[in-house]
Motif scaffolding. Structure first.
Motif, PDB file in Angstrom:
ATOM      1  N   CYS A   1       1.150  -1.361   0.146  1.00 14.52           N
ATOM      2  CA  CYS A   1       0.026   0.341   0.277  1.00 14.52           C
ATOM      3  C   CYS A   1       0.668   1.392   0.119  1.00 14.52           C
ATOM      4  O   CYS A   1       0.622   2.504  -0.159  1.00 14.52           O
ATOM      5  CB  CYS A   1      -1.092   0.066   1.581  1.00 14.52           C
ATOM      6  SG  CYS A   1      -2.157  -1.718   0.724  1.00 14.52           S
TER       7      CYS A   1
ATOM      8  N   LEU B   1      -8.367   2.459   2.956  1.00 19.95           N
ATOM      9  CA  LEU B   1      -8.355   1.429   4.004  1.00 19.95           C
ATOM     10  C   LEU B   1      -8.264   1.735   5.137  1.00 19.95           C
ATOM     11  O   LEU B   1      -8.000   2.691   5.711  1.00 19.95           O
ATOM     12  CB  LEU B   1      -5.925   2.178   3.819  1.00 19.95           C
ATOM     13  CG  LEU B   1      -5.445   1.191   4.308  1.00 19.95           C
ATOM     14  CD1 LEU B   1      -5.696  -0.693   4.152  1.00 19.95           C
ATOM     15  CD2 LEU B   1      -4.146   1.025   3.642  1.00 19.95           C
TER      16      LEU B   1
ATOM     17  N   ARG C   1      -9.183   5.537  -3.461  1.00 18.11           N
ATOM     18  CA  ARG C   1      -8.539   4.099  -2.621  1.00 18.11           C
ATOM     19  C   ARG C   1      -8.936   4.161  -0.712  1.00 18.11           C
ATOM     20  O   ARG C   1      -8.898   5.718  -0.567  1.00 18.11           O
ATOM     21  CB  ARG C   1      -6.636   3.599  -2.227  1.00 18.11           C
ATOM     22  CG  ARG C   1      -6.917   3.278  -1.489  1.00 18.11           C
ATOM     23  CD  ARG C   1      -5.145   2.852  -0.958  1.00 18.11           C
ATOM     24  NE  ARG C   1      -4.715   1.752  -2.258  1.00 18.11           N
ATOM     25  CZ  ARG C   1      -3.788   1.584  -2.979  1.00 18.11           C
ATOM     26  NH1 ARG C   1      -2.996   2.033  -2.550  1.00 18.11           N
ATOM     27  NH2 ARG C   1      -3.567   0.673  -3.940  1.00 18.11           N
TER      28      ARG C   1
ATOM     29  N   LYS D   1      -8.925  -2.898   1.909  1.00 19.76           N
ATOM     30  CA  LYS D   1      -8.469  -1.811   0.838  1.00 19.76           C
ATOM     31  C   LYS D   1      -9.041  -2.189  -0.251  1.00 19.76           C
ATOM     32  O   LYS D   1      -9.819  -2.919  -0.246  1.00 19.76           O
ATOM     33  CB  LYS D   1      -7.185  -1.805   0.875  1.00 19.76           C
ATOM     34  CG  LYS D   1      -6.784  -1.262  -0.464  1.00 19.76           C
ATOM     35  CD  LYS D   1      -5.321  -1.311  -0.872  1.00 19.76           C
ATOM     36  CE  LYS D   1      -4.347  -2.791  -1.529  1.00 19.76           C
ATOM     37  NZ  LYS D   1      -5.400  -2.838  -3.075  1.00 19.76           N
TER      38      LYS D   1
END
Length: 242
Positions: free
Chosen positions: A67, A127, A125, A143
């Protein structure tokens, strides 16, 4: 909510076909890892791919490697460019990915085998750490990558040369620790191919490109842990003490 229900199902289904689509075709050996399934939901235009994998590193190190956007091009040879455009939101995992927020807007340019053009993505994104998925379950992370809204300003930029811009992409990945210092992950992925793709290319991608990429990712994770593991542990300890 939708995210927790999906995370619970991903956790419970690990190692087997998705429980909501038991008809999914297994594309790899039944007793081997990684395992890959494919199915097409009713009335859908795109296939969904499901991947299970074990990586021989600690979970925090895997998240930091996979990541952390600055390291993507180091282990993914298909990534020509991968960068964060902006980051915001909570920062509880910032010590792992190195950005100023756990929610990010990302630009990604990926190479494809001939005769396909390269693929360009503008992604959002998310997370996050999720609550226990069942009694006694280890800490897990979710994620989610999706295409940015087409009306976002960044999408007005010209498309990269010899590339197509993907407008429909989704990847959900659940990551959690297994036994013997393994990290387990289950991934759901779907993408608009943006053009007809011959069956031989799909077979080539499944049998050659995907296994090679997963092997490279696992190797990079081991090397990453050996190099940065102590620093990650120190950063985690500092976060826990604040």
């Amino acid at each position: 909510d939708e995210e927790m229900e999906m995370a619970k199902r991903m956790f419970a289904d690990f190692g087997q076909a998705p429980s909501d689509h038991p008809e999914a075709a297994l594309l790899t050996k039944a007793n081997a890892m990684p395992r890959v399934w494919r199915y097409r939901p009713q009335d859908a235009k795109m296939d969904v791919w499901v991947l299970d994998m074990e990586v021989p590193v600690r979970t925090e190190c895997f998240i930091a490697m996979s990541c952390g956007t600055t390291s993507r091009t180091d282990w993914d040879e298909t990534s020509k460019e991968f960068r964060v455009l902006s980051a915001h939101g909570p920062t509880s995992l910032a010590h792992l990915h190195g950005e100023c927020g756990d929610f990010m807007n990302i630009y990604w340019l990926s190479s494809m085998p001939f005769p396909l053009p390269n693929r360009e993505y503008y992604l959002e994104r998310k997370l996050c750490e999720v609550p226990p998925l069942e009694h006694g379950a280890p800490r897990a992370y979710l994620k989610i990558d999706r295409c940015l809204d087409a009306h976002k300003l960044d999408l007005q930029a010209p498309v990269a040369r010899r590339a197509v811009r993907v407008t429909d992409y989704s990847q959900w990945q659940l990551i959690w620790p297994g036994n013997n210092s393994l990290t387990l992950l289950r991934t759901y992925y779907s993408e608009n191919p943006m053009m007809p793709i011959p069956s031989w290319i799909v077979t080539f991608m499944t049998e050659k490109v995907l296994p090679k990429g997963l092997k490279a990712m696992a190797k990079a994770a081991v090397e990453y842990e050996q190099k940065y593991g102590p620093a990650i542990d120190a950063a985690a300890a500092a976060m826990a003490s604040t």
